[in-house]
Design an enzyme around this catalytic site. Structure first.
Site, short mmCIF file in Angstrom:
data_model
loop_
_atom_site.label_atom_id
_atom_site.label_comp_id
_atom_site.label_asym_id
_atom_site.label_seq_id
_atom_site.Cartn_x
_atom_site.Cartn_y
_atom_site.Cartn_z
N GLY A 1 0.61 5.11 0.97
CA GLY A 1 -0.20 6.60 1.35
C GLY A 1 0.81 8.01 1.91
N GLY A 2 0.26 9.01 1.79
CA GLY A 2 0.73 10.32 2.56
C GLY A 2 2.15 10.25 3.01
CG MET A 3 2.39 10.13 6.84
SD MET A 3 2.32 9.33 8.77
CE MET A 3 3.95 9.63 9.71
N GLY B 1 1.12 -1.16 0.05
CA GLY B 1 -0.41 0.49 0.31
C GLY B 1 1.04 1.28 -0.33
CE LYS C 1 3.13 3.70 8.98
NZ LYS C 1 2.31 3.61 9.94
CG ASP D 1 -6.90 7.83 14.85
OD1 ASP D 1 -8.11 8.00 14.72
OD2 ASP D 1 -6.21 7.01 13.63
CB VAL E 1 2.46 -0.58 3.97
CG1 VAL E 1 3.50 -1.83 4.65
CG2 VAL E 1 2.76 0.72 5.09
#
Length: 534
Positions: A18-20, A16, A40, A134, A23
């Site tokens: 994402g913004g950061m 995957g 990650k 969260d 993975v």
């Protein structure tokens, strides 16, 4: 990056992005046995951004403290060619957000099994001084492997914004951290989280899985208000077969006051396990009863005399004719002519009453009852029609004030929708708005640095495209850009007018507080001095 070696691990494919960062799935062999892990990696462009790097390092720090079968385990961490990474346990399967979006609401028995395991994970985290902050369906991974009497295994993940007791916190006092759909009322108010904050979020997660949607929906700022003051729809209305005991547990978890929620995850776990045992026993007893009844019915059927088809048909026809002719007592009552005529007249009267034009007094009373909670609706549905129908009403001046209140409420709602600053919908949005705040403070160079990093980090992320474009647009504007004109100072002048009005009403203390608050807000802004002197 595929094929890169990190110690004994080799990256095999991307899981995957994402913004950061990304993975990856990694493999290695130990004693001839293959082993899988998830890696990650923080984006290189974000390495020099304190907010991103600190969050990444916080997650590593928290995972090192925890070791539990219902929490994703950390194997190791490091830096590869300037890129930070950590290697963690790989969980095959999906998460619970994907599950309820694909299947709709989940069976309550499945939700209880998941909740029991999440309680075990939270108890371990809380005992080690960690509050997740969260909790949401996407952070609950599901593996099909049975565990400790449960039909599947749940793994809690994503401790990037976890709160560590007595640790150095990454957010300032009053900051709001969490996901708006699942945030606790105290977090929505900017207060420090507690163990019971995680329990509220768990209650919101359970509601979501049982119903197929969160307890509250809307814009982020609306959600913060709803979590603090709103009332969700009862579970039993949406899920008729839910056990009363489970609805009671979810209701207690979603209490606004932390003291009214379960004291800790261990107590909650025991209640869920007791409910699970009770419902399993009831299901087993019902199954045995059905089987016994089937056996009895089969025996009786063997002993019944055989009825010929002609006799059976005659019996059925006779029963139908009798039912049609006489009916039951309720049917005979409603078929009586007097009753039918009364019902007809009552229906006509009700329709006439519903469509009869409201009088001036009725319109005024209905609007007055609504104006405090919803001035816009009060104006549009009652006060405006009153003025149009009765233009010479002696209440005209008062109605004009209500019109002004409706306009102010509309402006406030629009400003709230436009702001959306309290709970960012994404990391990219948060940093875009951070740049706006810096530039409004006169820190143009810092703002442009943030926007350049945002563009570089998120330019290939589809979900962040709108914020990337807006950041690029801001970078094209003149460096001395600033808000000017009446639009910026309109709310400030309105606050000053309110202070002046309070003084005239004989309340100088309240007026002084408003002026002092404005001076505090604009202390470092020289452009505000002239306005505050007005």
């Amino acid at each position: 990056m595929i094929g890169t070696r990190l110690g004994s691990w080799v990256l095999s494919r991307e899981l995957g992005r994402g913004g950061m960062g990304c993975v990856y799935l990694a493999r290695r062999e130990i004693a001839g046995e293959p082993q899988l892990a998830a890696v990650k990696m923080l984006s290189v462009a974000l390495t020099h951004e304190p907010g991103f790097l600190q969050r990444f390092q916080r997650e590593i720090e928290v995972l090192r403290k925890l070791d539990h079968p219902n929490i994703v385990r950390l194997y190791e961490s490091g830096i590869h060619e300037g890129q930070h990474y950590y290697i963690m346990e790989y969980v095959g399967g999906s998460n619970f957000e994907a599950a309820y979006r694909a299947r709709g609401r989940l069976p309550w028995s499945e939700v209880v099994s998941a909740a029991i395991q999440v309680c075990q994970a939270l108890k371990h985290a809380h005992d080690h001084g960690v509050i997740h902050r969260d909790l949401k369906p996407s952070n609950l991974l599901r593996a099909d492997t049975p565990m400790a009497g449960q039909p599947f295994t749940v793994k809690l993940t994503d401790f990037g914004i976890a709160w560590v007791f007595a640790g150095e916190h990454m957010t300032r006092t009053g900051a709001i951290v969490g996901t708006a759909e699942y945030i606790s009322p105290e977090q929505a108010a900017g207060k420090s989280p507690t163990r019971r904050s995680d329990l509220y979020s768990l209650g919101a997660v359970l509601y979501t899985l049982l119903v197929g949607r969160p307890p509250f929906e809307g814009e982020p700022l609306d959600l913060l208000h709803k979590h603090r003051y709103g009332q969700y729809e009862r579970l039993s209305r949406l899920v008729p077969d839910i056990p009363a005991g489970l609805e009671e547990i979810v209701d207690q978890l979603l209490q606004k006051e932390p003291d009214r929620r379960p004291p800790d995850a261990a107590v909650l776990q025991r209640r869920l396990e007791a409910l699970q045992r009770k419902m399993d026993y009831r299901t087993s007893a019902q199954t045995q009863e059905v089987l016994a009844r089937q056996d009895t019915d089969a025996g009786e059927e063997e002993r019944m005399p055989q009825i010929g088809p002609a006799t059976l048909a005659a019996t059925v026809i006779r029963e139908e004719l009798n039912q049609e002719k006489y009916g039951g007592p309720v049917r005979r009552f409603f078929n009586h002519p007097v009753v039918l005529l009364s019902l007809f007249l009552a229906t006509v009267a009700l329709i006439a009453w519903a469509f009869w034009p409201a009088s001036e007094q009725k319109l005024y009373e209905r609007g007055l009852a609504l104006v405090e909670s919803d001035p816009e609706t009060a104006w549009e549905e009652y006060f405006r029609p009153l003025l149009e129908k009765y233009p010479d009403t002696p209440r005209r001046a008062e109605l004009e004030q209500y019109r002004q209140r409706a306009e102010e409420a509309r402006e406030q709602r629009q400003e709230t929708r436009n702001a959306r600053l309290a709970t960012p919908a994404s990391e990219a949005q948060w940093f875009y708005q951070k740049g706006l705040r810096l530039r409004q403070e006169g820190k143009t160079a810092e703002a442009e640095k943030i926007w350049r990093a945002l563009v570089e980090a998120f330019k290939e992320v589809p979900s962040a495209s709108v914020w990337v474009k807006w950041a690029e647009d801001e970078l094209k504007k003149p460096s001395d850009w600033e808000l000017k004109g009446e639009k910026r100072w309109k709310p400030v002048r309105q606050a000053l007018e309110r202070a002046a009005s309070l003084e005239k009403e004989g309340n100088p203390e309240a007026a002084r507080k408003i002026r002092d608050a404005l001076r505090e807000l604009y202390r470092g802004d020289p452009t505000a001095r002239e306005v505050l002197k007005e």
